[in-house]
Scaffold this motif. Structure first.
Motif, PDB file in Angstrom:
ATOM      1  N   ILE A 754       8.606 -22.608  38.789  1.00 18.04           N
ATOM      2  CA  ILE A 754       7.387 -22.797  37.998  1.00 18.04           C
ATOM      3  C   ILE A 754       7.659 -22.560  36.521  1.00 18.04           C
ATOM      4  O   ILE A 754       7.185 -23.302  35.640  1.00 18.04           O
ATOM      5  N   GLU A 755       8.448 -21.520  36.187  1.00 17.46           N
ATOM      6  CA  GLU A 755       8.737 -21.229  34.788  1.00 17.46           C
ATOM      7  C   GLU A 755       9.601 -22.305  34.139  1.00 17.46           C
ATOM      8  O   GLU A 755       9.466 -22.589  32.943  1.00 17.46           O
ATOM      9  N   LYS A 756      10.459 -22.969  34.932  1.00 15.77           N
ATOM     10  CA  LYS A 756      11.336 -23.993  34.369  1.00 15.77           C
ATOM     11  C   LYS A 756      10.656 -25.354  34.325  1.00 15.77           C
ATOM     12  O   LYS A 756      10.717 -26.064  33.313  1.00 15.77           O
ATOM     13  N   GLU A 757      10.024 -25.800  35.428  1.00 20.12           N
ATOM     14  CA  GLU A 757       9.586 -27.193  35.554  1.00 20.12           C
ATOM     15  C   GLU A 757       8.085 -27.390  35.324  1.00 20.12           C
ATOM     16  O   GLU A 757       7.620 -28.516  35.196  1.00 20.12           O
ATOM     17  N   LYS A 758       7.313 -26.328  35.275  1.00 23.39           N
ATOM     18  CA  LYS A 758       5.883 -26.409  35.003  1.00 23.39           C
ATOM     19  C   LYS A 758       5.145 -27.414  35.905  1.00 23.39           C
ATOM     20  O   LYS A 758       4.598 -28.410  35.434  1.00 23.39           O
ATOM     21  N   GLU A 760       2.144 -29.145  38.181  1.00 28.60           N
ATOM     22  CA  GLU A 760       0.702 -29.181  37.916  1.00 28.60           C
ATOM     23  C   GLU A 760      -0.097 -28.386  38.959  1.00 28.60           C
ATOM     24  O   GLU A 760      -1.228 -27.967  38.692  1.00 28.60           O
ATOM     25  N   LEU A 785       0.114 -17.487  33.497  1.00 31.76           N
ATOM     26  CA  LEU A 785       0.110 -18.857  34.032  1.00 31.76           C
ATOM     27  C   LEU A 785      -1.167 -19.081  34.841  1.00 31.76           C
ATOM     28  O   LEU A 785      -1.443 -18.351  35.791  1.00 31.76           O
ATOM     29  N   LEU A 787      -2.073 -22.155  36.298  1.00 35.17           N
ATOM     30  CA  LEU A 787      -2.042 -23.386  37.080  1.00 35.17           C
ATOM     31  C   LEU A 787      -2.711 -23.147  38.452  1.00 35.17           C
ATOM     32  O   LEU A 787      -2.703 -22.029  38.970  1.00 35.17           O
TER      33      LEU A 787
END
Length: 837
Positions: A754-758, A760, A785, A787
């Motif tokens: 999650i921290e690298k690719e973000k 949705e 975060l 999301l």
């Protein structure tokens, strides 16, 4: 000292009573044999002739109004005074005739086109009057049934789509058309009431002499029997009616008539030789042996089992009723009447009474005087005047000995009184010892009470353990169940055809059954633990009933069972309640009814009663014509995991949870689910709840697109689950929507991705090795975060779902889930794409 000889009360009473009885019997025998037998026989014949004439006149009066009513109706119809095209006018006129002549069962009119209007007493106990109307409009046939109460106010109305009745094929119509005059039918079975009876029918002609219809009036054959039952024929006499073939038309005890139905609904009457009345059979045989003419009355006497009987046979004078009235009664009935009318009998009875009274007075005085003295002595003892001796002089030995015994008892009481103080002291000491024992008992009871409290705490722990066990079992079942249903849905939605999709459908059906079982177990656990609460939201009752009916209609059509619902009473627009739980109860009851009903009908009824402004009592009833429940098993149908019979589970299936859960849900709604059932005839489950009504409110609706998959194309979604099976199922549905899918096997991997690719949106399992979903979510929220994170959980309890929300997750998807449910949940929480913005 020589004791004076005394008489026995028993001997005196026996001699007095014997003398009384003997004198009374002698007086009675003397009065009986003084009567003149010649005078008696003359009186007997005259009385029976008068009874016969009276009974025939009354029988004719009972039947004649039906003939007159049919003829009058025909005349009114010909002259257009009663117009057959005006249904309301005909109906009103028919009910007026029924109210004037209570012996009528029905009055009706049928024209040559098959149209029909009938007013009758063939309703039920709540609506005893029934109007049936058959009409043809534009070539379409309609049958309308209108039920009315005793005041002729309409109770309910419906159209019978299954009715095949054609009046032109009935015996009364065919016979009246053939003979072209007023007729009386032979006895037959009425179609509506299914009871035997007669019909008088009259043709109706127009001004040109053409037949336009038939007027009919029904009288049930049992009406004549009821009329004969009201006649008083001496003390033991009877009257009944025979036809010329010796068949019984009417009999006062109609239960002895054994009617049978032959072809084309013809009725075979009970023959006199079959009648359970040996005296009546012998009377008829004597009449047949000496019969000379059927047009004259015949008086005869005969003996039966040592007793003399008299009988009178009188033919009816009207040719359309070729019947004979038979009356018989024993000769002793006449003798009893004549004895009561003899004046000298009264004098002899008075003499016997005076003589008996004199003897009784003498005996009473000789007994009562010493008894008074004995009573006074007893009063002295009651007042503790124990020093006065008791002396009872009497000629009767028993009374004298009673007085002597009483005096001895006085002396014993005096001695007992002297010892009373010692006895009181002893008793006081015993009471002190009893108090010590009582104190010990209180101590033991206190200890027992503590044991009971400990047992209660253990029981509560056991109940909690059961709930925890059910939750654990639910989790363990749902995890593999999710895999079964997921792969089945994948097979079903694949491009390949053939047997694979059939197998997949079967897997889904069986999996859904297992899922419903788990939901039932969880509902039961929630109710027992007090964790299940009802929603209070607006709902429309009629929409709810319609949705329940539509849900199960296919099953009813497969079994060819009549399936419908009725609403009686004022229905509010909307009420406050729990639509989901109310639907669950009704679906359980309707499914059970359809399961155990092989033919007939299943009906859902709703009756409303306004209590006061905005408050209603609403009664729901589910009625069926199925196999029913034995009386001894009704008490167990609402117990957990039980069915009325062990064979039921083998034949029909089921777990026995539906009715217990429904019973408890109804209790939470403030009602009580009850059942009435008759084996072989059907069952009725019903309950009543009180609801608040509200005015119709505007509700905002969310418009959804036909295909939500278009919204997910190119969206990046991370799936976090340690189970490869679950990852494959979620990926299958997401890739069909053209999503970009990444995977992680635990919470640590998920945080790194999650921290690298973000991504949705994240779909995250709750229970995983190394780091679970809730712990990972808390870390992500602490990092800022926001999301959307959707939990995947096999735990369906509300506290489990709530713990996911409290950990920072946006929603919870409970296993097993469907592809539609997954896509719907994702679409709800996925933020708008750049294209949608």
């Amino acid at each position: 000292m020589i004791e004076k000889k005394r008489l026995s009360i028993k001997a005196i009473l026996i001699l007095g009573m014997v003398g009384l009885v003997v004198s009374t019997v002698l007086f009675s025998i003397l009065s009986t044999y003084v009567s003149s037998r010649k005078v008696f026989l003359n009186h007997a014949q005259d009385i029976m002739y008068n009874i016969s004439s009276y009974t025939i006149d009354k029988s004719g009066s009972h039947l004649q109004p039906a003939k007159d009513a049919a003829a009058l109706t025909s005349a009114l119809a010909v002259n257009d005074i009663v117009n057959s095209t005006n249904i309301a006018e005909m109906e009103s006129y028919f009910y007026e005739q029924l109210s004037l002549f209570t012996q009528f069962s029905a009055i009706y009119y049928a024209n040559t086109q098959g149209e029909f209007i009938m007013a009758s007493h063939y309703g039920d106990q709540f609506a005893p009057n029934l109007t049936k109307i058959i009409s043809y409009q534009s070539g379409s046939r309609t049958v309308e049934m209108i039920y009315k109460d005793v005041l002729l106010d309409e109770v309910r109305r419906y159209w019978d789509l299954n009715d095949q009745y054609d009046p032109r094929l009935r015996p009364w119509f065919l016979q009246a058309v053939q003979e072209r005059q007023q007729i009386w039918t032979e006895p037959y079975i009425f179609t509506t009431s299914q009871n035997p009876g007669f019909t008088t029918a009259t043709p109706v002609y127009n001004q040109s002499g053409e037949l336009v219809g038939i007027v009919g009036v029904d009288i049930e054959i049992d009406e004549l029997s009821d009329f004969l039952a009201t006649l008083k024929i001496g003390e033991n006499g009877k009257a009944f009616i025979l036809n010329s073939q010796g068949s019984v038309i009417a009999f006062p005890d109609k239960d002895k008539l054994k009617h049978s139905v032959g072809e084309e609904e013809t009725l075979r009457l009970t023959n006199i030789s079959e009648l359970d009345d040996p005296v009546g059979r012998q009377a008829y045989q004597e009449y047949r042996d000496i019969q000379e003419s059927q047009s004259e009355s015949r008086f005869l006497s005969f003996d039966y089992q040592g007793q003399t009987y008299h009988a009178m046979f009188t033919p009816f004078k009207v040719s359309r009723w070729p019947w004979t009235l038979v009356i018989y009664l024993p000769e002793d009935d006449y003798i009893g009447i004549l004895k009561e009318n003899r004046l000298f009998n009264l004098f002899f009875t008075l003499g016997a009474g005076l003589f008996s009274s004199l003897i009784g007075l003498i005996i009473a005085l000789s007994i009562s005087r010493p008894m008074v003295k004995l009573q006074r002595a007893a009063e002295n003892v009651e007042q503790q005047k124990l020093k006065r001796p008791v002396r009872i002089p009497s000629i009767y030995r028993e009374i004298y000995k009673t007085g002597t015994s009483f005096d001895k008892m006085r002396l014993s009481l005096l001695e007992y009184q002297n010892d009373m103080e010692d006895l009181v002291a002893t008793r006081t000491q015993e009471l002190k010892e009893s108090n010590l024992d009582l104190e010990h008992t209180v101590t033991v009871l206190s200890a027992t009470q503590e044991d009971l409290k400990r047992a209660r705490r253990q029981a509560e722990k056991a109940s909690q353990a059961k709930s925890d066990f059910l939750a654990s079992i639910s989790h363990e079942i749902r995890t593999p169940l999710g895999g079964i249903l997921g792969f089945a849905e994948m097979i079903q939605q694949s491009e390949e055809q053939g047997m694979a999709k059939g197998y997949a459908t079967t897997i889904i059906q069986e999996g859904n059954r297992l899922s419903r079982l788990i939901n039932s177990l969880l509902d039961l656990a929630k109710i027992e633990s007090g964790e299940l609460t009802l929603e209070k939201i607006p709902l429309k009752l009629e929409d709810l009933l319609r949705s329940v009916i539509m849900l199960l209609r296919q099953k009813a059509e497969e079994k060819s069972v009549s399936y419908e619902y009725h609403i009686e009473g004022p229905l509010p627009d909307s009420v406050i309640g729990d639509s989901l739980r109310l639907s669950q109860v009704l679906i359980n009851l309707m499914s059970n009814a359809l399961k155990f009903t092989h033919h007939g009908s299943v009906t859902l009824e709703l009756k409303t009663e306004m209590l006061k402004t905005e408050k209603y009592n609403i009664t729901f009833s589910v009625k069926d014509t199925g196999i029913g429940i034995p009386a001894e098993k009704i008490a167990t149908v609402f117990q957990d995991y039980s069915q009325a019979d062990s064979k039921t589970a083998r034949i029909y299936g089921g777990t026995g949870l539906g009715l217990p859960i429904s019973h408890r849900l109804v209790s939470l709604m403030g009602g009580n689910l009850e059942v009435q059932s008759t084996p072989g005839e059907g069952s009725c489950f019903y309950f009543t709840i009180e609801v608040d009504s509200i005015e119709e409110q505007k509700k905002e609706t969310l418009e959804s697109k036909d295909d939500q998959r278009e919204n997910l194309e190119g969206r990046s979604i991370l799936v976090v689950d340690d189970s490869p099976t679950n990852r494959d199922i979620v990926a299958f549905h997401l890739k069909k929507c053209l999503c970009e899918v990444r995977f992680a096997e635990n919470g640590k991997q998920a945080i790194e991705i999650i921290e690298k690719e973000k991504p949705e949106l994240v779909i995250m399992d709750v229970n995983m090795p190394e780091m679970g979903g809730k712990e990972a979510t808390r870390i992500l929220r602490e990092k800022g975060l926001d999301l959307p994170i959707i939990a995947l959980s096999a735990n369906a309890f509300q506290e489990d779902i709530q713990s996911c929300i409290e950990a920072g997750m946006n929603d919870c998807l409970v296993k097993p889930f469907t592809g539609k449910g997954l896509i719907s949940c994702i679409s709800t929480w996925l933020p708008p794409s750049e294209k949608e913005k």
